[in-house]
Design a protein around this motif. Sequence first.
Motif, short mmCIF file in Angstrom:
data_model
loop_
_atom_site.label_atom_id
_atom_site.label_comp_id
_atom_site.label_asym_id
_atom_site.label_seq_id
_atom_site.Cartn_x
_atom_site.Cartn_y
_atom_site.Cartn_z
N GLU A 34 0.83 -1.21 0.00
CA GLU A 34 0.00 0.00 0.00
C GLU A 34 0.87 1.26 0.00
OE1 GLU A 34 -3.82 1.82 2.48
OE2 GLU A 34 -2.72 0.07 3.22
N ARG A 36 3.96 1.46 -1.10
CA ARG A 36 4.64 1.55 -2.40
C ARG A 36 3.68 2.05 -3.48
NH1 ARG A 36 8.10 -3.30 -5.34
NH2 ARG A 36 9.18 -1.95 -6.82
N LEU A 37 2.44 1.61 -3.42
CA LEU A 37 1.44 2.10 -4.37
C LEU A 37 1.27 3.61 -4.26
CD1 LEU A 37 -1.51 -0.48 -4.48
CD2 LEU A 37 -0.39 0.59 -6.43
N LYS A 38 1.24 4.10 -3.05
CA LYS A 38 1.09 5.53 -2.84
C LYS A 38 2.26 6.30 -3.41
CE LYS A 38 0.25 8.91 0.84
NZ LYS A 38 0.10 9.11 2.30
N ARG A 41 2.15 6.27 -7.28
CA ARG A 41 1.12 7.19 -7.77
C ARG A 41 1.60 8.64 -7.71
NH1 ARG A 41 -2.82 3.73 -4.84
NH2 ARG A 41 -3.96 2.52 -6.43
N ILE A 267 1.79 0.42 -11.21
CA ILE A 267 0.59 0.58 -10.37
C ILE A 267 -0.37 -0.58 -10.61
CG2 ILE A 267 -1.49 1.98 -10.08
CD1 ILE A 267 0.27 4.44 -10.47
N LEU A 270 1.11 -3.72 -8.89
CA LEU A 270 1.02 -3.64 -7.44
C LEU A 270 -0.43 -3.73 -6.96
CD1 LEU A 270 3.64 -0.84 -6.66
CD2 LEU A 270 3.85 -3.27 -6.16
N THR A 271 -1.35 -3.16 -7.72
CA THR A 271 -2.76 -3.26 -7.36
C THR A 271 -3.25 -4.70 -7.40
OG1 THR A 271 -3.16 -1.04 -8.24
CG2 THR A 271 -5.07 -2.44 -7.92
N TYR A 274 -1.73 -6.46 -4.45
CA TYR A 274 -2.40 -6.06 -3.22
C TYR A 274 -3.76 -6.74 -3.08
CZ TYR A 274 -4.69 -3.03 0.20
OH TYR A 274 -5.38 -2.56 1.29
#
Length: 296
Positions: A34, A36-38, A41, A267, A270-271, A274
């Motif tokens: 989460e 890393r996703l942030k 982005r 992204i 990773l999504t 996740y």
Amino acid sequence: MLARRTLGRIASQPTALGAAPSQARNMATLREIELRLKSVRNIEKITKSMKMIASTKLAKAQRAMQAGKDYGIANKEIFSHAVSEDAGKRKLFIVVSSDKGLCGGIHSSVSKATRRAIAEKDKVEEDSPVMVIGDKSKAQLSRALPKNLVMTFNQIGRDIPTFADAAGVADLILTSGAKYDTIAIVYNRFVSAISYEPAIVEIEPETLLKESPGFRTYEMEDDVTRDLSEFTLANAIYAALVEAHACEQSARRNAMDNASKNASDMINRLTMQYNRGRQAAITNELVDIITGASAL
């Protein structure tokens, strides 16, 4: 019996220090994904913004490049009548780059072209002087050609280059005291909005202009030839600066576009990772709940 008791004690002991149950490990992994996703982005937002800025600057740089090409065309017409048979092998290389990065291999292309030109020992002397416009190519050539580097310029090309910038560079070059037979300007030539290539344009100095057959036909004073030589050098530098600036903005836009696409792909991966981890954690919790209910 003793063996059974020992195994029972080992099975009833808590987990080792520092170890975590599988559910906790999954939650920690989800938290890392989460975060890393942030961050990815946020990077994507920055690269998209930089792409939009580069696209706006590219349109302005192309208009300035079209106006600056007229100076280069005028120089070609002058030097077509000033052909010299013995120009000499000692050349002064003026490498045109910039101070900024994040634009692909645009700086390394002119650096490599300069090294290749100096490596041709049958055409160029090995100790030919090199002057660099821009800190990026300066850092590269200072490692590859430390003995040839005699002068560098920076803070040029932060905005669209002007003829005043080129005239200032030409004046410093002429008053530097460097010894050379001819001048070669190494720059990036604009091919299209997505491609460029290194190019070298040669400038005849004052001595060769005087000795050329086309100019000896006319009786001109020394001051006229000197002023013409200085003006043509400034013209050539200005034409190279504006064209290299357009190539830089084009390369930066393409680099930021590729970076945005890579961030978007990351992204998506990773999504998916996740969601799979979250689904696995929920499944494990349901299994624990159902197992506990069945035991009761």
